[in-house]
Design a protein around this motif. Sequence first.
Motif, PDB file in Angstrom:
ATOM      1  N   CYS A   1       0.421  -0.525  -0.028  1.00  9.74           N
ATOM      2  CA  CYS A   1       0.231   0.015  -0.175  1.00  9.74           C
ATOM      3  C   CYS A   1       1.721   1.388   0.464  1.00  9.74           C
ATOM      4  CB  CYS A   1      -0.826  -0.177   1.446  1.00  9.74           C
ATOM      5  SG  CYS A   1      -2.491  -0.604   1.042  1.00  9.74           S
ATOM      6  N   ARG A   2       2.033   1.873   1.228  1.00 16.41           N
ATOM      7  CA  ARG A   2       2.777   2.631   1.434  1.00 16.41           C
ATOM      8  C   ARG A   2       3.425   2.869  -0.186  1.00 16.41           C
ATOM      9  NH1 ARG A   2       2.714   6.454   4.194  1.00 16.41           N
ATOM     10  NH2 ARG A   2       5.243   7.116   5.329  1.00 16.41           N
ATOM     11  N   VAL A   3       4.122   1.860  -0.671  1.00 12.84           N
ATOM     12  CA  VAL A   3       5.122   1.694  -1.778  1.00 12.84           C
ATOM     13  C   VAL A   3       4.084   2.431  -3.196  1.00 12.84           C
ATOM     14  CG1 VAL A   3       6.387   0.345  -3.562  1.00 12.84           C
ATOM     15  CG2 VAL A   3       6.539   0.407  -0.940  1.00 12.84           C
ATOM     16  N   SER A   4       2.996   1.593  -3.600  1.00 15.32           N
ATOM     17  CA  SER A   4       2.461   1.317  -4.588  1.00 15.32           C
ATOM     18  C   SER A   4       1.909   3.795  -4.224  1.00 15.32           C
ATOM     19  CB  SER A   4       1.330   0.825  -4.949  1.00 15.32           C
ATOM     20  OG  SER A   4       0.618   1.138  -3.929  1.00 15.32           O
ATOM     21  N   GLY A   5       1.249   3.453  -2.445  1.00 17.12           N
ATOM     22  CA  GLY A   5       0.839   5.087  -2.989  1.00 17.12           C
ATOM     23  C   GLY A   5       2.468   6.118  -2.994  1.00 17.12           C
ATOM     24  N   LEU A   6       3.057   5.513  -2.409  1.00 16.22           N
ATOM     25  CA  LEU A   6       4.103   6.621  -2.511  1.00 16.22           C
ATOM     26  C   LEU A   6       4.955   6.522  -4.289  1.00 16.22           C
ATOM     27  CD1 LEU A   6       6.517   5.607   0.198  1.00 16.22           C
ATOM     28  CD2 LEU A   6       5.329   7.832   0.308  1.00 16.22           C
ATOM     29  N   HIS A   7       4.428   5.347  -5.420  1.00 11.34           N
ATOM     30  CA  HIS A   7       4.658   5.209  -6.419  1.00 11.34           C
ATOM     31  C   HIS A   7       4.735   6.786  -6.902  1.00 11.34           C
ATOM     32  CE1 HIS A   7       6.015   4.197 -10.346  1.00 11.34           C
ATOM     33  NE2 HIS A   7       5.184   3.891 -10.724  1.00 11.34           N
ATOM     34  N   VAL A   8       3.126   6.797  -6.820  1.00 14.30           N
ATOM     35  CA  VAL A   8       1.483   7.532  -7.434  1.00 14.30           C
ATOM     36  C   VAL A   8       2.282   9.067  -6.581  1.00 14.30           C
ATOM     37  CG1 VAL A   8      -0.934   8.703  -7.563  1.00 14.30           C
ATOM     38  CG2 VAL A   8       0.245   5.728  -6.647  1.00 14.30           C
ATOM     39  N   MET A   9       3.217   9.273  -5.532  1.00 15.53           N
ATOM     40  CA  MET A   9       3.177  10.604  -5.094  1.00 15.53           C
ATOM     41  C   MET A   9       3.978  11.082  -5.785  1.00 15.53           C
ATOM     42  SD  MET A   9       2.001  10.180  -1.658  1.00 15.53           S
ATOM     43  CE  MET A   9       2.747  12.113  -0.388  1.00 15.53           C
ATOM     44  N   LEU A  10       4.987  10.162  -6.416  1.00  9.38           N
ATOM     45  CA  LEU A  10       6.292  10.632  -6.927  1.00  9.38           C
ATOM     46  C   LEU A  10       6.371  10.884  -8.681  1.00  9.38           C
ATOM     47  CD1 LEU A  10       8.790   8.136  -5.075  1.00  9.38           C
ATOM     48  CD2 LEU A  10       9.121  10.345  -4.646  1.00  9.38           C
ATOM     49  N   GLN A  11       5.626  10.151  -8.514  1.00 15.16           N
ATOM     50  CA  GLN A  11       5.015   9.905 -10.079  1.00 15.16           C
ATOM     51  C   GLN A  11       4.275  11.875 -10.201  1.00 15.16           C
ATOM     52  OE1 GLN A  11       2.914   6.860 -12.329  1.00 15.16           O
ATOM     53  NE2 GLN A  11       4.884   6.464 -13.572  1.00 15.16           N
ATOM     54  N   ARG A  12       3.407  12.139  -9.387  1.00 20.06           N
ATOM     55  CA  ARG A  12       2.447  13.617  -9.849  1.00 20.06           C
ATOM     56  C   ARG A  12       3.720  14.067 -10.205  1.00 20.06           C
ATOM     57  NH1 ARG A  12      -2.058  12.381  -8.413  1.00 20.06           N
ATOM     58  NH2 ARG A  12      -3.163  10.536 -10.133  1.00 20.06           N
ATOM     59  N   ALA A  13       5.159  14.281  -8.598  1.00 17.49           N
ATOM     60  CA  ALA A  13       5.965  15.754  -8.349  1.00 17.49           C
ATOM     61  C   ALA A  13       5.991  15.917  -9.410  1.00 17.49           C
ATOM     62  CB  ALA A  13       6.658  14.799  -7.443  1.00 17.49           C
ATOM     63  N   THR A  14       6.520  14.341 -10.112  1.00 22.60           N
ATOM     64  CA  THR A  14       7.581  15.352 -11.934  1.00 22.60           C
ATOM     65  C   THR A  14       6.628  15.486 -12.592  1.00 22.60           C
ATOM     66  OG1 THR A  14       6.967  12.610 -12.178  1.00 22.60           O
ATOM     67  CG2 THR A  14       8.894  13.556 -11.263  1.00 22.60           C
ATOM     68  N   GLU A  15       5.141  15.511 -12.670  1.00 21.37           N
ATOM     69  CA  GLU A  15       4.626  15.832 -13.870  1.00 21.37           C
ATOM     70  C   GLU A  15       4.625  17.376 -13.787  1.00 21.37           C
ATOM     71  OE1 GLU A  15       0.822  13.939 -13.614  1.00 21.37           O
ATOM     72  OE2 GLU A  15       2.176  11.618 -14.045  1.00 21.37           O
ATOM     73  N   PRO A  16       4.477  17.999 -15.195  1.00 19.91           N
ATOM     74  CA  PRO A  16       4.353  19.391 -14.784  1.00 19.91           C
ATOM     75  C   PRO A  16       3.318  19.760 -13.887  1.00 19.91           C
ATOM     76  CG  PRO A  16       3.915  18.195 -17.492  1.00 19.91           C
ATOM     77  CD  PRO A  16       4.315  16.708 -16.556  1.00 19.91           C
ATOM     78  N   GLY A  17       2.203  19.785 -14.063  1.00 19.48           N
ATOM     79  CA  GLY A  17       1.323  20.422 -13.310  1.00 19.48           C
ATOM     80  C   GLY A  17       0.631  19.563 -11.683  1.00 19.48           C
ATOM     81  N   GLY A  18       1.397  18.520 -11.790  1.00 16.62           N
ATOM     82  CA  GLY A  18       1.032  17.807 -10.942  1.00 16.62           C
ATOM     83  C   GLY A  18       1.322  18.202  -9.493  1.00 16.62           C
ATOM     84  N   LEU A  19       0.876  19.073  -8.852  1.00 16.17           N
ATOM     85  CA  LEU A  19       1.122  20.133  -8.031  1.00 16.17           C
ATOM     86  C   LEU A  19      -0.294  19.290  -7.176  1.00 16.17           C
ATOM     87  CD1 LEU A  19       2.222  23.432  -7.888  1.00 16.17           C
ATOM     88  CD2 LEU A  19       3.318  21.631  -7.447  1.00 16.17           C
ATOM     89  N   SER A  20      -1.543  18.213  -7.858  1.00 17.09           N
ATOM     90  CA  SER A  20      -2.460  18.564  -6.651  1.00 17.09           C
ATOM     91  C   SER A  20      -2.176  17.002  -5.492  1.00 17.09           C
ATOM     92  CB  SER A  20      -3.315  18.239  -7.753  1.00 17.09           C
ATOM     93  OG  SER A  20      -3.418  16.824  -9.220  1.00 17.09           O
TER      94      SER A  20
END
Length: 1805
Positions: A1298-1317
């Motif tokens: 759970c934790r890992v997949s959550g973090l994974h999503v978060m990390l990916q968002r962070a690198t996306e251009p508008g991923g501040l949501s």
Amino acid sequence: MAAALFLMPDEVNRCVDFSAKDVAAAWTDEPDLCSAISNHFSKYVPCVSNALSTSSTAPTAASIGKSKNEEFLYQHLLLEPLGWFLCAEDPETVLSHLSQSSQPPQLCGHVFHMGEPTYSCRECAVDPTCVLCMDCFQQSIHKTHRYRMNTSSGGGFCDCGDVEAWKHGPYCQQHRPHSDPGLPLDPVSLLPSDLACRARELFSICLCYASDLLTWEGVDSLPAKLRILSCSGTYCCMLFNDEVHTYDQVIYTLQKAVNCTQKEAVTFATNVDRDGRKTVRVGDSKQCEQAKNIIERHTSRGNHKPLKVCVMHSAVVAHQAFAMRLLAWLGQVISNSEGLRRILCQEGLRPGHDSENASPLGRLMLCDSHLWKGARNVYHQLLMSSVLMDMEYKRNFGMLFAKNYVRLQKDFMEDDHERSVSVTALSVQLFTVPTLAQELMTTQNLLKTILLLFYDQLKDQRDRNGHFQFERYSDSQDFHFRRMQNILSDLKFLLKCRPMEWNDLRQCFLDGFESLLELLKAIQGMEPITRQVSHHLEVEPEWETAVSLQMQLSPILTMVQDWCASDELVLVEAYRRSLAALSSCQDEGPMEQLILCGHSMEAGQYIVSQRPVSIHLPLSRLIAGLHVLLSKTGVAYQSPTLIPLGDMSPPSLIEQPLRCLALVAQERAGMWRRNGFSLVNQVYYYQNVRCRREMFDKDIMMLQVGASMMDPNHFIMLLLKRFEVFPMFGSLDYPRNIGSDIAKDAVQHNATLLEELLHLIIMVVGERYVPGLGQVTGEDVVRREVIHQLSIKPMAHSELVKALPEDENHETGLEAVVESVATFRKPGVTGKGVYVLKSECMKNFNILFYHYARTEQSKAEESQRKGKKQNGEVVVFPPPEMPPLLPMFASLENVLQADVLNCVLGTILHWVQDPRCQAWTEAMLQKVLHLVMMALQVEKQQLEVAGETESNFTFSLKALRPVSGWQSAAGSRGTSSPSMFTLLERLQNVTQLDAHKDCITWTLQLFETIQQLRRKSGHFPSMVEQQPKESPRERDKTECKRKAEMARLRREKIMAQMSAMQRHFIAENRELFKQTVGEMESSAEEGSSSGLAPVEVSSGSGEDACPVAIGPCRSGPGALGTGVTERGNGRRVMCCILCQEEQETSPTATAMVLAAFVQRSTVMAGTRARAALDPGAFDQLLMPADVPCGTHTTSCGHVMHAHCWQSFFEAVQAKEQRRQHRLRAHTSYDIDNGEFLCPLCQCISNTVIPILFCSHGDVGSWQLSFCSEEAQMFRQKLPLESWLEKLPMATWLENLTCRVSGLHVMLQRATEPGGLSIVEVPQGFRNIHNFGIMTPLRYSESMQAMLATFGTAAFHVGLKTHPNEQDPRVPVMVWNTCSFTIQAVESLLHEEQKPLLGSLTRRQESCLQALMGFAPAHQNTVPLHVQQAHFIRLFAFLTQDRKIEAIPSILQVDLFHVLVSSVICCPAVYSEKCRSLRPTPLSSSIDDLYLLHLVTMAHIIQILLTCETDESMELDSTSDACPEHEEQESIFRLHQHCMQLANRPNTTSCPWQLRQMLRAAVLPFLRCAALFFHFLLGAPLPSGLQGTGPEQFDLLCHYLSLPTNLTMLFDTYRETVDPLLHRWCNAEAVRSFQQGQMVVIRYPRKMNKMVHLPQDYSSLINKASRFRCPHSDGEDNRTPTLCLVCGTILCSQCYSCQAELDGEDVGACIAHSAICGAGIGIFLRVRECQTLLLCGKNKGCFYPPPYLDEYGETDQLLRRGNPLLLCLERYHKLQRLWHLHAIPEEIAHAQEANQSFTTNDWQHL
Ligand SMILES: [Zn+2]
Ligand SMILES: [Zn+2]
Ligand SMILES: [Zn+2]
Ligand SMILES: [Zn+2]
Ligand SMILES: [Zn+2]
Ligand SMILES: [Zn+2]
Ligand SMILES: [Zn+2]
């Protein structure tokens, strides 16, 4: 143009039309064969070469094709017709038929190429130049003899089958004669007569053509028979070789002159060097002249002669090239048949129209020094395979050679080529054949010719007296002298074998002897020196040339004497002529009268210290040698009248040697100081082992000759006179005069002179180990030398050899005798084997042995004294028993009882009585006593043998009479003077003479014995004063007792003082003392004086018998339950080696650091490939299973403050920068790469590790948050099973997923251009916090800095890239170095079968401790998202979850790396975004446990999928009931299951075997994991791990919280694991392995071993000799070098084989080691027999090879040539060095130690 080579239509057409057969057939009908063939050559030769030479502007691409094409055209157009003509049918058939039908030659004649091993038998070879090739040697009888092995420098051939070369066994099995050797058949008669006829014609034409062209000097014309057909006017610019210009100069010049690339220039230069010349430019004559001018201009700078360049018409070049080709072809053709060979010999040596020199081979020989290297080589080869292989023609050629000897040698003097390519070098093939040598001496008077030539070469350097006077050293003179040495070595070849039959030889030998005497006359008395009295010499006179001339002549003189000894007539005549020669050199001066003790004589007035004196007296010495031979051969006794002394009297014979000896004595007395070093050096060589045989030894011999023919009183008077001590005797006035009129240093001079004089008398009487003088054999002589060498100290074989004189075959005779006097002590892993003197030989020790230098004498005395004391003997060194003298020298002994000697000895003893008297010294007394003892021994011997009546040796009687010859000032004589005996008795009571007391006692005892002997025979005159006294023996005993008592008391007193001092010291320095003791204990293993304190193991709990490393039940410092309260007792204090201050280590304090060295390593690599070159190319996080290149860390264990280290490092840096310009090459460390030497132990280091302890388990200030209650509950102590129930793996895995997949999503968002949501947090995302979190530790600033320092170093070195702190791979490299270092350490322990516990060295322990302490802390310096990303990837891999990332299959990755990385980086998942959190020890202990279990299961699957079981193995019969059976069954089931999942055919393997296999395969992983957790968390290793038995498996499992039946994991976690199992076994890559598409590592993984080396070194040499440089076609390589890691042979130090590494040109070895050993190279230089260690690009050292001879010694550079055998222990030691990653350290130490030496250019090896 290059393309034309391959597809030139014209050429192709011509080839197609051309029929060799038809051409040959046409020739057969031709009346003038010679012009027909010449026409053919004229037509075809230029066009073959024309096509080729034009290509020379593009040599690189075309060179291979060119040589193929060239070969083809030569064969097809030119050589094949010749072959057809010769054979009249298909040449191949005819020639092979010939070679089959003719008998194999009886001479092997194998021509050695460079580097090939050669063998010579020390027992059977006539001389060391007789050698065998490897094949012959292996099949010869000499294999079991004492043989010598060498590597050939090229040229020369195998002497197998030459009956004159071997005393025994001249043939090997293969070359044993088949037919009756008594029938010498003419081999030509066996050939078909028409073939012989054609061969004669053809060979003659070919040889003439070849010799015409090779000796042709025109550049644009040809011999008359040949026409220049193609008038294209192409010219070649030909560059010649010389020995002056370097490779680099030539390459540089060529680039300028002919505008070629560097590579092309290298090829040109290589060819010029190899062949002696090379076309470097083809064009019209103008272009070529231009190129020539540029080359000459560029190379004539300085004082150099320019390079030789010649512009030649291309047709001339073509014909010359073909001529060489033709000679090689002839050599090939005649190798098929002895008949053809004979014909070639006949034609080759057939005299021309004008003279015999005009034969084709003769012409070539006489032009030798004008030919270029390639041409010389090719005709030398032909000579070797023709005339030198045919005994009859060898003789003819020898005659021709000898006739022209002078001319050839004179040409060679001017030749700028080395001897190896000069025809003069063939002398060794001719002159070493004894019958031929003697024939040449008789028919050509060769001995005389050679000696005259030699003398002639030196004639210009004579002074007006006709003596040589050499000029100062200069290069040209040195060159001249080195060339002249060849003449002398030819002389040695000639003289090597003494003749059996003299006949005509007698006269020729004496003629030669006469010339030798002329030469010696010019040497006798040359370069005399005069003592400088007032001033120092301003210029050191030249002396080296003269001494080296003596050295060169020395073996020849010895051999000449040997020759003389073999014939009576020759001996007597030679002796007579020598005496005549000597008497012509005498300088008789005015005479004077000497009177002493009533004896008087006439003697020359000469004074050594005032008149010129020379050390060069070969004539006198030759006479001494011959004189002894007269005695040895018995000639003197058979016909005494034959021995004429001529006008020489004995005193005049000894005059000059005596002067020389006096000079040496005066030099020792310091009287010649102002004459400088030239005299010191000459005196040194005079007595040195290399010269003494024909210098010092012979002078002593001459004195013995003289003394045996003179009145002994006169002899001693003459000695006294020449030593300038005559006035001291005859009265007792001398000591009285000292105070008044004699200068102080004169007294000292006189004392030394007198010592030397006494020593000389001792030598003259006592040195009888000369066959012919004493009754001894050659072996006795060597035995005595050996005894005296070993009396100094035990010595290695090579040391002994060096200390003994060699005969002309370089043998010392040591081996025959050494066993009888010494025992051999074998060497250990280092050092040499040595010989130790047997104690029964100690009695033969002569303390005044004449070959001892002063230092040797005192060393020998010391060691013998020690030996005697140990044996409890009285320390006296009486003269050893002397062998009896031969009759001619019998009167020598009378010297001992001469009145004059009696006077001298008595006078000195008289002086000694007065301790204040300055005239005597202790050394003088020692020698007096020695003489007295010698005299008494002689007397005793004679009494025992002959009985009183016959003996006329009455020393003891004389010693009882008053000392003769004293005329005291008072004038009283007779009764008032005491006897020598009385004087001795008086001395016994002089206290100052304690050191000599034993000796005096011993002497008096001997007196007594003799008196008894005489009394027995009733011939004893009453003793003068014989009182019954304490017998000497008893006196001895009491004296000994007294001394022992005194010694005991003294010892006791000292001990009391010492212990008082110690007590005092300890009281004062209590603290210090404690520390030292601690240090001593801790350094016991490694010898490091300060190290990390061992991990403190708190032994509070009772479970420590079976500690547990991980999980909530963990024991040790951080264990739950006890951990919280028990903190604080582990205060760790360390001492900085730089400032000596102590410091506590903690995260918040100033950092302490450990010097460390990080290196890349291929020690574990399964596939050594280019991975090592670019470690960035493979996945570092998921390390490939074969660990292609690891990052290893070592440390010397020395601790410093971070700031102390920093300032130290900066200082080193500054220092290096200052000296960089001058001495940069000298450093053993590369400062630019951060390298430095540990300030304490000088160990190479390139970074530091900060020291932290168990931060992972340190429960510091932890605060619970979230469900703290639950956590509290868990803190209660529960057994493991209950734990697993409370938190099953399923839950843990779910939480983590759970934790890992959550973090994974978060990390990916962070690198996306508008991923501040804001990210929607998945359910259960924070469940992981349930077991507690806390805030991270804070680290001090210096700690932070040091954490970054080591992290960067691991990254920078491990990835071979520039340091970059920000790189996401930095933490990965840190984890990797942790894993790899543990793996390497464990593998080595495993290999050496050492247990885990207690086997680590202190250094390893400190290093691992520091690394595991460091790695978790390092996380602090890494951005959170980087850590999390890494963990996500690791987790995805473990669960084989390809939804998250692309990942390899589990078979492709090393799982221990995964374990270490995931455990260290797991805490990162607790953090969120910017909030940094860490798990509590409890939480992380759960993570550790489950991660370990998970990885272990994956590893088991890895093993089961890759295992290969031996089907043939017997089923084991364990009973079904035992628990093992259960385990076996479950493993079996699991295996089956996996195989099914992987779709693999189900192999039926036996369960028992499976279990064994699995346990063995998983063990290294468990051991590594145990080490990892032990150092990470601090739980002590179970004490049971001190063993390596099967119990260690169970213990490890317990320690790691694993079930001992590992399959139980799969049962326990069934629901969790089952889905994983599917993924693990099902992946694509697993299948690709199954189908054999991928190399997979099998477990247990083996550490790489070094290559297998052959037992016998010569087979290695042989293998390497076949190695050819891969980059220049067919060139022999000079330094073939074997990589010991992989077995590749490399072309080291080769210009063509250089490769580019990181933008620099490096040698083949460096380039290879970059790939093979990741920068570490371990090589064996085969030809030198040296191990070569390399590190990086420019560091290296030589290391002793693992091969030893039978004397336990290595032979670096193969100087000694003893057979060498592999020493496995030493080879293992080297391998261990590699496995320990200690090669860089070894190199650094070696380089530090060798700073004074010129540094090697490691980069180009
Ligand atoms: Zn051979
Ligand atoms: Zn042979
Ligand atoms: Zn032999
Ligand atoms: Zn310090
Ligand atoms: Zn150190
Ligand atoms: Zn090469
Ligand atoms: Zn290699």
